[in-house]
Design an enzyme around this catalytic site. Sequence first.
Site, PDB file in Angstrom:
ATOM      1  N   ASP A  23     -22.398   3.425 -27.553  1.00  0.00           N
ATOM      2  CA  ASP A  23     -23.050   2.113 -27.452  1.00  0.00           C
ATOM      3  C   ASP A  23     -22.391   1.260 -26.370  1.00  0.00           C
ATOM      4  O   ASP A  23     -23.065   0.567 -25.618  1.00  0.00           O
ATOM      5  CB  ASP A  23     -22.994   1.396 -28.805  1.00  0.00           C
ATOM      6  CG  ASP A  23     -23.650   2.203 -29.904  1.00  0.00           C
ATOM      7  OD1 ASP A  23     -24.812   2.612 -29.725  1.00  0.00           O
ATOM      8  OD2 ASP A  23     -23.008   2.438 -30.941  1.00  0.00           O
ATOM      9  N   GLU A  78     -28.059  14.933 -28.672  1.00  0.00           N
ATOM     10  CA  GLU A  78     -29.394  14.340 -28.706  1.00  0.00           C
ATOM     11  C   GLU A  78     -30.270  14.879 -27.578  1.00  0.00           C
ATOM     12  O   GLU A  78     -31.467  15.104 -27.773  1.00  0.00           O
ATOM     13  CB  GLU A  78     -29.261  12.817 -28.630  1.00  0.00           C
ATOM     14  CG  GLU A  78     -28.601  12.218 -29.875  1.00  0.00           C
ATOM     15  CD  GLU A  78     -27.641  11.074 -29.594  1.00  0.00           C
ATOM     16  OE1 GLU A  78     -26.810  10.796 -30.481  1.00  0.00           O
ATOM     17  OE2 GLU A  78     -27.711  10.484 -28.505  1.00  0.00           O
ATOM     18  N   GLU A 104     -31.941   3.213 -27.327  1.00  0.00           N
ATOM     19  CA  GLU A 104     -30.717   3.970 -27.588  1.00  0.00           C
ATOM     20  C   GLU A 104     -30.992   4.969 -28.713  1.00  0.00           C
ATOM     21  O   GLU A 104     -31.315   4.583 -29.843  1.00  0.00           O
ATOM     22  CB  GLU A 104     -29.580   3.018 -27.982  1.00  0.00           C
ATOM     23  CG  GLU A 104     -28.220   3.660 -28.023  1.00  0.00           C
ATOM     24  CD  GLU A 104     -27.693   4.079 -26.653  1.00  0.00           C
ATOM     25  OE1 GLU A 104     -26.719   4.849 -26.623  1.00  0.00           O
ATOM     26  OE2 GLU A 104     -28.237   3.628 -25.616  1.00  0.00           O
TER      27      GLU A 104
END
Length: 497
Positions: free
Chosen positions: A482, A328, A297
């Site tokens: 998450d 990201e 992750e």
Amino acid sequence: MWRKAAVMAVLALAVGYLYHTDPDLPQCVLRFVTQSIPQVLLSTQLEANVPSLEEAISRAWDSLITAPTRQWGRIAVGVNACIDVVVSGVGLLQALAVDPGTSRDHDVLHSKEDVKETFIHYMERGAAAERFFSDKEGFQRIARAAAEYPGAQLYVGGNAALIGQKLASNPHLVVLLCGPVGPKLHELLDEQIVVPPESLQETDEYHLILEYKAGEQWGLSQAPQANRFIFSHDVSNGGMSTLETFVASLEEFQPGLVVLSGLHMMEGMGRTLWEERLREAVAAISDVRNEVPIHLELASMTDRDYMSSIMKEQVMPIVNSIGLNEQELLFLSQAGGGPHSSLAAWDGIPDVGRVTDILLWVLEQHGRADPESEADLTRIHFHTLAYHILATVDGHWVNQQSAVAAGARVASSQACGLQAVDVSKVALKAPQSFYSSFSEPRESLVLNPSSPVTVWRRGNVSFYLTPVLVCKQPLRTVGLGDAISAEGLIYSEIAPQ
């Protein structure tokens, strides 16, 4: 809808009255009104039976999402864990006696002025970000003010701990969590989570989460959407101090899946430390049994050399799956000279074609899109506010339509603080038509609400896109990524090789 019916009923009574009092009323008027009544009532009835786009998508998700044939029994998660202190970003900064002002991005924070400028930079973009605060004493003063701020809330924090919490909500899973776990965090963790004794420490690590709402204004700055800005002075997580403990505990725990996070925390520790620690991390990860898949992750980073090292030092090729958001993904492309790396930032909702180009590039350059490649990376779970995409190399993963839909469904419900999607509290913001690539050759694709996972292929890579029903008034944005990755993994299954 009931108002239309009431109006028609009154109109019908009025026509009857007119006809009774004045039988000579022109027939054309009577005919027009009497013919209109059943048509409007029929239209009203049809409207009442047609679900909204949001309702159609939510219903279709519930039908589509099915558990994989072979489910995980034990999942090991590491290695960043902390306590999140969640506060109003604007409120806390006002309490710290800083005034609204200029927007400026700082890679590392050294003062509350740096916090203010970087917070404004990302608030104006409605984007999430995470930074390291270099001054321990300065951070502790801000942390005390945050903890004492009215309405401040303490939660389980850190990608690993948040993923562990989400996984542990599944009663069929046993979850191992390894990270710096202090007494308060240990108290907040789910009872199903196993924490190795070597991971326990006397004090907790704190991260400050500065949230803002859609449309919130401070000075001349306004947030286009709800999000959060995170910062900390976290040395334990910053050095991934429990990584070796994590890997050593896997032999006894015997997990079916390993989830790794926390690499981004090393970025603020300085180049000398992260260069050495990254090599040690690669060596530790390489010790994990080959038959156990590893999911990495990712999180917010700013140092292109560091991101490049994560790719070049073979971190990415030795994991099987990665999870990341739009910032990201673009930063990864910028650090590696990939497609659309000249973009400074996304303009609004990321273009599906551009996202797909970068995902394909990652799997071709650092994954196993080429059957002759020795890399292990075969799956990328991409999430942004309006939609999610799962990209997988064919033949390595199954049940991915369920996985991407489950991730989107949990994003829609959790953002609203609910256990299930409430269609009255969400809105569809995903593009309803898009292209499979930004440049030719490209395929024109359309979103079908009754079958809300769009699937296409480029070479031997399959892409699964589903919209997100975006919460109109989100209660909490921290940990959504998450939860999305965790839910997607729960519904994923490795194909027998």
